[in-house]
Design a protein around this motif. Structure first.
Motif, PDB file in Angstrom:
ATOM      1  N   VAL A  81      10.589   3.825  -9.660  1.00 10.70           N
ATOM      2  CA  VAL A  81      10.852   4.614 -11.107  1.00 10.70           C
ATOM      3  C   VAL A  81      10.126   3.933 -12.274  1.00 10.70           C
ATOM      4  CG1 VAL A  81      12.700   5.219 -12.685  1.00 10.70           C
ATOM      5  CG2 VAL A  81      13.236   5.436 -10.281  1.00 10.70           C
ATOM      6  N   VAL A  82       9.733   4.499 -13.257  1.00  9.00           N
ATOM      7  CA  VAL A  82       8.998   3.815 -14.340  1.00  9.00           C
ATOM      8  C   VAL A  82      10.242   3.952 -15.533  1.00  9.00           C
ATOM      9  CG1 VAL A  82       7.339   4.509 -16.182  1.00  9.00           C
ATOM     10  CG2 VAL A  82       6.837   5.136 -13.883  1.00  9.00           C
ATOM     11  N   HIS A  83      10.517   2.869 -15.660  1.00 16.24           N
ATOM     12  CA  HIS A  83      11.580   2.538 -16.610  1.00 16.24           C
ATOM     13  C   HIS A  83      11.230   2.099 -17.962  1.00 16.24           C
ATOM     14  CE1 HIS A  83      14.852   2.439 -13.741  1.00 16.24           C
ATOM     15  NE2 HIS A  83      13.850   1.581 -12.860  1.00 16.24           N
ATOM     16  N   ASP A 118       5.506   7.317  -5.421  1.00 19.33           N
ATOM     17  CA  ASP A 118       5.702   6.542  -4.094  1.00 19.33           C
ATOM     18  C   ASP A 118       4.494   5.622  -4.111  1.00 19.33           C
ATOM     19  OD1 ASP A 118       6.449   9.728  -2.821  1.00 19.33           O
ATOM     20  OD2 ASP A 118       7.740   8.189  -3.332  1.00 19.33           O
ATOM     21  N   PHE A 119       4.904   4.460  -3.581  1.00 19.05           N
ATOM     22  CA  PHE A 119       3.727   3.462  -3.201  1.00 19.05           C
ATOM     23  C   PHE A 119       4.104   2.692  -1.738  1.00 19.05           C
ATOM     24  CE2 PHE A 119       2.627  -1.116  -3.875  1.00 19.05           C
ATOM     25  CZ  PHE A 119       1.244  -0.895  -4.350  1.00 19.05           C
ATOM     26  N   GLN A 147      -4.019  11.836  -6.745  1.00 19.84           N
ATOM     27  CA  GLN A 147      -5.223  10.957  -6.177  1.00 19.84           C
ATOM     28  C   GLN A 147      -5.135  10.815  -4.590  1.00 19.84           C
ATOM     29  OE1 GLN A 147      -7.582   9.451  -7.951  1.00 19.84           O
ATOM     30  NE2 GLN A 147      -6.619  10.167 -10.072  1.00 19.84           N
ATOM     31  N   PRO A 148      -6.288  10.749  -4.134  1.00 17.49           N
ATOM     32  CA  PRO A 148      -6.057  10.580  -2.661  1.00 17.49           C
ATOM     33  C   PRO A 148      -5.552   9.166  -2.177  1.00 17.49           C
ATOM     34  CG  PRO A 148      -8.361  10.424  -3.433  1.00 17.49           C
ATOM     35  CD  PRO A 148      -7.570  10.546  -4.598  1.00 17.49           C
ATOM     36  N   VAL A 149      -4.822   9.285  -0.977  1.00 18.59           N
ATOM     37  CA  VAL A 149      -4.431   8.051  -0.480  1.00 18.59           C
ATOM     38  C   VAL A 149      -5.549   7.027   0.135  1.00 18.59           C
ATOM     39  CG1 VAL A 149      -2.845   6.759   1.176  1.00 18.59           C
ATOM     40  CG2 VAL A 149      -2.395   9.159  -0.099  1.00 18.59           C
ATOM     41  N   LEU A 150      -5.812   5.942  -0.097  1.00 23.95           N
ATOM     42  CA  LEU A 150      -6.512   4.918   0.536  1.00 23.95           C
ATOM     43  C   LEU A 150      -6.073   4.081   1.293  1.00 23.95           C
ATOM     44  CD1 LEU A 150      -8.609   3.479  -2.864  1.00 23.95           C
ATOM     45  CD2 LEU A 150      -9.250   5.256  -1.154  1.00 23.95           C
ATOM     46  N   GLN A 151      -6.783   3.553   2.124  1.00 22.72           N
ATOM     47  CA  GLN A 151      -6.437   2.802   3.393  1.00 22.72           C
ATOM     48  C   GLN A 151      -6.057   1.254   2.694  1.00 22.72           C
ATOM     49  OE1 GLN A 151      -5.826   3.261   6.697  1.00 22.72           O
ATOM     50  NE2 GLN A 151      -6.550   5.414   6.301  1.00 22.72           N
ATOM     51  N   VAL A 152      -5.002   0.679   3.069  1.00 20.62           N
ATOM     52  CA  VAL A 152      -4.470  -0.561   2.445  1.00 20.62           C
ATOM     53  C   VAL A 152      -5.247  -1.645   3.247  1.00 20.62           C
ATOM     54  CG1 VAL A 152      -2.548  -2.038   2.294  1.00 20.62           C
ATOM     55  CG2 VAL A 152      -2.106   0.361   1.980  1.00 20.62           C
ATOM     56  N   GLY A 153      -5.990  -2.447   2.854  1.00 18.29           N
ATOM     57  CA  GLY A 153      -6.644  -3.660   3.267  1.00 18.29           C
ATOM     58  C   GLY A 153      -6.868  -4.835   2.474  1.00 18.29           C
ATOM     59  N   PRO A 154      -7.449  -5.844   2.802  1.00 19.54           N
ATOM     60  CA  PRO A 154      -7.639  -7.028   2.193  1.00 19.54           C
ATOM     61  C   PRO A 154      -8.568  -6.543   0.817  1.00 19.54           C
ATOM     62  CG  PRO A 154      -9.143  -7.111   3.973  1.00 19.54           C
ATOM     63  CD  PRO A 154      -8.108  -5.664   4.099  1.00 19.54           C
ATOM     64  N   PHE A 163       9.669  -4.200 -11.197  1.00 19.10           N
ATOM     65  CA  PHE A 163       8.317  -4.618 -11.137  1.00 19.10           C
ATOM     66  C   PHE A 163       8.407  -5.850  -9.945  1.00 19.10           C
ATOM     67  CE2 PHE A 163       5.108  -8.156 -12.239  1.00 19.10           C
ATOM     68  CZ  PHE A 163       4.207  -7.119 -12.281  1.00 19.10           C
ATOM     69  N   GLN A 164       9.084  -6.519  -9.658  1.00 19.36           N
ATOM     70  CA  GLN A 164       9.253  -7.652  -8.572  1.00 19.36           C
ATOM     71  C   GLN A 164       9.330  -6.946  -7.400  1.00 19.36           C
ATOM     72  OE1 GLN A 164      12.660  -9.683  -9.848  1.00 19.36           O
ATOM     73  NE2 GLN A 164      11.591 -10.925 -11.600  1.00 19.36           N
ATOM     74  N   ARG A 165       9.955  -6.015  -7.200  1.00 15.10           N
ATOM     75  CA  ARG A 165      10.043  -5.255  -5.773  1.00 15.10           C
ATOM     76  C   ARG A 165       8.684  -4.729  -5.581  1.00 15.10           C
ATOM     77  NH1 ARG A 165      11.260   0.156  -3.827  1.00 15.10           N
ATOM     78  NH2 ARG A 165      11.802   0.975  -5.823  1.00 15.10           N
ATOM     79  N   PHE A 166       8.026  -4.107  -6.573  1.00 17.32           N
ATOM     80  CA  PHE A 166       6.545  -3.350  -6.534  1.00 17.32           C
ATOM     81  C   PHE A 166       5.509  -4.706  -6.358  1.00 17.32           C
ATOM     82  CE2 PHE A 166       2.478  -3.115  -8.732  1.00 17.32           C
ATOM     83  CZ  PHE A 166       2.033  -1.776  -8.130  1.00 17.32           C
ATOM     84  N   TYR A 167       5.575  -5.795  -6.955  1.00 19.81           N
ATOM     85  CA  TYR A 167       4.796  -6.793  -6.826  1.00 19.81           C
ATOM     86  C   TYR A 167       4.673  -7.292  -5.362  1.00 19.81           C
ATOM     87  CZ  TYR A 167       2.710 -11.685  -7.062  1.00 19.81           C
ATOM     88  OH  TYR A 167       1.960 -12.711  -6.958  1.00 19.81           O
ATOM     89  N   LYS A 168       5.861  -7.696  -4.923  1.00 21.06           N
ATOM     90  CA  LYS A 168       6.060  -8.141  -3.321  1.00 21.06           C
ATOM     91  C   LYS A 168       5.637  -7.186  -2.333  1.00 21.06           C
ATOM     92  CE  LYS A 168      10.091 -10.930  -4.375  1.00 21.06           C
ATOM     93  NZ  LYS A 168      11.405 -11.163  -4.397  1.00 21.06           N
ATOM     94  N   LEU A 169       5.687  -5.954  -2.626  1.00 21.37           N
ATOM     95  CA  LEU A 169       5.265  -4.797  -1.697  1.00 21.37           C
ATOM     96  C   LEU A 169       3.644  -4.801  -1.741  1.00 21.37           C
ATOM     97  CD1 LEU A 169       5.936  -2.742   0.406  1.00 21.37           C
ATOM     98  CD2 LEU A 169       6.287  -1.085  -1.416  1.00 21.37           C
ATOM     99  N   ALA A 170       3.317  -4.925  -2.964  1.00 28.38           N
ATOM    100  CA  ALA A 170       1.673  -4.973  -3.062  1.00 28.38           C
ATOM    101  C   ALA A 170       1.166  -6.144  -2.300  1.00 28.38           C
ATOM    102  CB  ALA A 170       1.132  -4.777  -4.409  1.00 28.38           C
TER     103      ALA A 170
END
Length: 172
Positions: free
Chosen positions: A31-33, A24-25, A136-143, A100-107
């Motif tokens: 999914v790891v393809h 989850d991200f 891993q613990p969840v970190l706050q999303v920020g700049p 990967f493109q979906r992941f990149y755009k979301l990140a």
């Protein structure tokens, strides 16, 4: 000098029927393809132990995520339309980088920080290398943090500091 042997002669095939890993991200599931190539795993290890420059290590992390989230090109058998399905033909299915493109755009849209991305890459590395992973613990999303100076020396990113250098593992 004599021959030291033949290496890399056969490609290692992934089990097509094995359950795929996922993670989850930012509230979405991925999914790891694909697989991280072993040579890239060595580069990630070198980055974690401070053996290569930080920018080269970050490039290895990028490539590890791209390889993991891209469905690789593969061969597939299908019924041949010219024989009304009486025979099978081999068809090449092109690599698919949509995940990967979906992941990149979301990140990018979520401003996910560098430490979180590095931790994810290391979890992918550990899962594919057969090492146990820990939630891993969840970190706050920020700049992204910015660096005030660069002196060109090799440095180890804080998220990589928990990894043990290979030379220490081999020394016992």
């Amino acid at each position: 000098m004599g021959s030291l042997g033949t290496f890399g002669a056969a490609l290692r095939e992934a089990d097509p029927y094995a359950e795929k890993d996922s993670f989850d991200f930012c509230g979405e599931q991925f999914v790891v393809h694909g697989r991280i190539p072993p040579m890239l795993m060595l580069q990630l290890g070198a980055a974690a132990s401070g053996k290569i420059e930080e920018m080269e290590g970050l490039a290895a992390i990028w490539e590890a995520m791209r390889c993991s989230l891209t469905a690789p090109e593969r061969k597939q058998m299908e019924p041949d339309p010219e024989t009304n399905g009486q025979t099978m033909v081999e068809r090449t299915v092109e690599a698919d980088a949509a995940e990967f493109q979906r992941f990149y755009k979301l990140a990018v849209a979520s401003y996910v920080d560098l430490e979180e991305l590095i931790r994810l890459a290391m979890v992918l590395f550990e899962a594919q290398a057969g090492r146990p992973t820990v939630q891993q613990p969840v970190l706050q999303v920020g700049p992204l943090p910015t660096s005030t100076s660069s002196n060109g020396s090799v440095s180890v990113h804080p998220a990589l500091q928990d990894m043990t250098p290979v030379d220490r593992v081999l020394a016992g």
